[in-house]
Design an enzyme around this catalytic site. Sequence first.
Site, PDB file in Angstrom:
ATOM      1  N   SER A  53      27.520  -3.111  31.933  1.00  0.00           N
ATOM      2  CA  SER A  53      28.168  -2.120  32.802  1.00  0.00           C
ATOM      3  C   SER A  53      28.005  -0.720  32.193  1.00  0.00           C
ATOM      4  O   SER A  53      26.883  -0.284  31.967  1.00  0.00           O
ATOM      5  CB  SER A  53      29.629  -2.500  33.019  1.00  0.00           C
ATOM      6  N   ASP A  79      26.987  -9.750  42.062  1.00  0.00           N
ATOM      7  CA  ASP A  79      27.545  -8.478  41.586  1.00  0.00           C
ATOM      8  C   ASP A  79      27.401  -7.420  42.682  1.00  0.00           C
ATOM      9  O   ASP A  79      26.300  -6.991  43.009  1.00  0.00           O
ATOM     10  CB  ASP A  79      26.790  -8.046  40.329  1.00  0.00           C
ATOM     11  N   HIS A 100      30.666  -8.845  39.380  1.00  0.00           N
ATOM     12  CA  HIS A 100      30.315  -8.012  38.227  1.00  0.00           C
ATOM     13  C   HIS A 100      30.892  -8.562  36.927  1.00  0.00           C
ATOM     14  O   HIS A 100      30.235  -8.520  35.879  1.00  0.00           O
ATOM     15  CB  HIS A 100      30.820  -6.591  38.472  1.00  0.00           C
TER      16      HIS A 100
END
Length: 389
Positions: free
Chosen positions: A156, A320, A354
Amino acid sequence: MVFTGWPAPTGKHLSLATPFPGDRPLLLSSGARLGPVQVAYETYGRLDDARGNAVFVCHALTGDSHPARHHADDTPGWWETMVGPGRPVDTRRYFVICANVVGGCAGTTGPWATGPDGAPYGEAFPEVTVADMVGVHRALLAGLGIRRLRAVVGGSLGGMQTLEWLLRHPQDADGFAVVAGTARQSADNLAWNAVARHAIRGSAAVAAGPVREAGLRAGLGTARMIAHLTYLSEQSLHRKFGRAPRKGGTRTHPSSLVQGDFAVESYLEHQADKFLRRFDPRSYLQLIGAMDHFDAFAAPDRLADAAAPPAVLLYSFASDRLFGPEHSDHIKTELAARGLTARHERDETSDIGHDAFLLDVPGFLATADRFLKDLDLRAGARRDDLVTS
């Protein structure tokens, strides 16, 4: 009421360094100077005699320098599936470093820290970028006497840092693993963060003192709830909660937020309350701003030369909805245009979304493990070549 700052965490495994003292401040991407800059970091494992087995772990938006336990009785870390004995980033094999980012609130200099006037910076803290985060981490490594890493790994926002590191300093590591990452926020990503910013700033608008502080905190809780909707997929939310009512039909924790009737609302309220106990709204604004302004390939020729091109792993999750496979495809294409080959692995097994990169997804962890072991083999072959040449 004067803002008293966010308390920096302490712990017996937390170390502090000051790579940029007051008389040698950090030059930020904005042109502003920031000093002193303190960095909070943790290390795991042992640095080998060749000082070549170090792995740097870059944390995500709300992470810190504690990715894993140091021992059985330690507090759990945020990436227990990835870091630790027998994990892909094996602390028996590697010397692992993880540091809180500049602008954060887990010990590294951020809005909570004392400014030049003797008071906490608060909202006067200068804007930081992903490049600034990487610059501070590289300065930390220099102070530790580490010139080259086996790998840089991050997911991320941590993936953004890893990509930035690769583009600016490819010679720093044998390999770079960008997990659930992106080279730039999409319009959808920007929109979610715009709503989060509005929740925080709008709740504190036209107020001062304790009223403003309470507004910032309430707004941060709402922002955290918004973010969780992007971290989980629709399928995982349905599987976990569906339309089930709140457990017992009553509150189960002292939420400061509106109590809804459904289990999914209770979950979001709980996540918000936990977050308010550990995060500073001003740091949150700083870090989502850094993410929004990150554009890794804005310059068409951006990739520093490296004598030996590093190995690059891109890993994405089909479920995601924040940084899905198309983001990794974009990174792979842009790197190829600059002469660097990247391997993109896409997970189709997890419907989590995610947050899958933080959890036990066997295919992902096996891929990460193979990537790092391949780097070990390459490093061993390089040493052998040096000995026999």
